[in-house]
Design an enzyme around this catalytic site. Structure first.
Site, PDB file in Angstrom:
ATOM      1  N   SER A 288       8.588  -2.001  -8.547  1.00 21.75           N
ATOM      2  CA  SER A 288       7.177  -1.938  -8.935  1.00 21.75           C
ATOM      3  C   SER A 288       6.607  -0.582  -8.522  1.00 21.75           C
ATOM      4  O   SER A 288       7.301   0.260  -7.959  1.00 21.75           O
ATOM      5  CB  SER A 288       6.379  -3.063  -8.256  1.00 21.75           C
TER       6      SER A 288
ATOM      7  N   GLY B 207      13.483   1.728  -4.367  1.00 22.48           N
ATOM      8  CA  GLY B 207      12.211   1.009  -4.423  1.00 22.48           C
ATOM      9  C   GLY B 207      11.589   0.976  -5.799  1.00 22.48           C
ATOM     10  O   GLY B 207      10.397   1.263  -5.967  1.00 22.48           O
ATOM     11  N   CYS B 208      12.376   0.590  -6.817  1.00 23.98           N
ATOM     12  CA  CYS B 208      11.927   0.684  -8.207  1.00 23.98           C
ATOM     13  C   CYS B 208      11.434  -0.621  -8.824  1.00 23.98           C
ATOM     14  O   CYS B 208      11.213  -0.691 -10.035  1.00 23.98           O
ATOM     15  CB  CYS B 208      13.056   1.238  -9.077  1.00 23.98           C
TER      16      CYS B 208
ATOM     17  N   GLY C 142       7.872   3.673  -7.601  1.00 17.80           N
ATOM     18  CA  GLY C 142       9.295   3.719  -7.938  1.00 17.80           C
ATOM     19  C   GLY C 142       9.564   3.384  -9.392  1.00 17.80           C
ATOM     20  O   GLY C 142      10.359   4.055 -10.053  1.00 17.80           O
TER      21      GLY C 142
ATOM     22  N   TYR D 236       2.062   2.858  10.325  1.00 13.89           N
ATOM     23  CA  TYR D 236       2.462   3.446   9.035  1.00 13.89           C
ATOM     24  C   TYR D 236       2.440   4.971   9.127  1.00 13.89           C
ATOM     25  O   TYR D 236       3.387   5.644   8.704  1.00 13.89           O
ATOM     26  CB  TYR D 236       1.536   2.966   7.916  1.00 13.89           C
TER      27      TYR D 236
END
Length: 316
Positions: free
Chosen positions: A13, A10-11, A16, A154
């Protein structure tokens, strides 16, 4: 000392990206970072932020935590499949009344936030066990230990992550592996902004009038205020995580926000579980003026050290 291999999900943004950049820029060059994302076409911002580390201590790879083949292809592309530190960060959010959310939306959150971690570990854990070396770091949330109004699904996904990791941590010790849950509170990122914007678009027609009013005029109204007052930056979380992976005895849990910790402490203060629920209820519905005044006071104290943050206006 050999460089440790770090794989981060998850990099594209937010947290991440901040994690990948900070760890790749480690002054002692202790790490080789594989920064992964579902869609590599969104890697431009990361590449810019990485600067001279790109192609040296940082490489960008494709990985979708919802696709086992994608995970295998990524791990197989790493020399000797050696991953010393796995940072599971990819996730998605969902806010609103459950009667206004589809089961497909709920399943998507669970599939990414919980089963995404499970898929990663099914592909990476056996090698760590064989080597008897490795550190699994999971970017969880304070909502993994305490539910928050209108974050039902969530929070459920993060509770699942926390229970899974508590169980796995006992086994991990047998193989000399470390497991750490990083638990941020509010973090100012595009992730949160998108969740908020999607919340504004929620079709509330399936909810009763009181619930719809509660979501719009209580939850969404306070959302912005909470982030302005208590929110951390992705760089804050990256700083905490960088310290965790460089310590000799990393903790199992680490909360990053001292301002939020008193809220989570309520859960452990009362074995019956009534105290945090009652406290949150009174803050939101009976002492809302004091609550808002407190947030404004905290925001004023922090004003000089951070940029203002605005998510927009709640729907009418």
């Amino acid at each position: 000392m050999d460089q440790k291999t770090v794989l981060i999900t998850g990099c594209s943004s937010g947290i991440g990206m901040a994690l990948a950049v900070r760890i790749a820029k480690d002054e002692k060059k202790r790490f080789k970072v594989y920064a992964t994302m579902r869609n590599p076409n969104k890697s431009e911002k990361l590449a810019e932020a990485a600067g001279r580390t790109l192609g040296r201590t940082l490489e960008i790879k494709q990985l979708d935590v919802c696709d086992e083949k994608s995970i295998k292809a990524c791990v197989d592309s790493i020399p000797n499949r050696r991953i010393d530190v796995l940072i599971s960060n990819a996730g998605m959010g969902l806010i609103g009344p459950i009667e206004c959310q589809s089961l497909e939306e709920m399943k998507a959150v669970m599939d990414t936030n919980f089963f995404g971690l499970v898929r990663l570990l099914k592909g990476i854990l056996p090698d760590m066990k064989r080597r008897k070396r490795g550190h699994i770091v999971v970017i969880s949330s304070v909502m993994g230990i305490q539910g928050i109004l209108f974050n039902d699904i969530y929070a459920a996904s993060k509770f699942a992550v926390e229970g899974f990791c508590e169980s796995l941590a006992v086994q991990a010790l047998r193989f000399n592996l470390n497991l750490t849950l990083i638990e941020p509170g509010p973090v100012i990122t595009e992730f949160e902004r998108k969740v908020y914007e999607e919340g504004l678009k929620t079709d509330l027609s399936a909810a009763d009038k009181e619930t719809a009013n509660m979501f719009t005029n209580v939850y969404l109204k306070n959302y912005n205020q909470i982030f302005q007052s208590l929110g951390q930056t992705p760089e804050d979380i990256a700083k905490h995580t960088h310290k965790i992976i460089t310590t000799n005895k990393p903790p199992f849990r680490h909360q990053t926000n001292n301002l939020y910790t008193p809220m989570t402490t309520l859960k452990y203060a009362d074995p019956n579980g009534d105290l945090p629920i009652d406290t949150f209820y009174k803050m939101v519905f009976e002492h809302d003026k004091i609550f808002n005044a407190s947030l404004n006071f905290i925001k004023m104290l922090r004003w000089g050290s951070r940029k203002s943050f605005n998510l927009g206006k709640p729907q009418q």
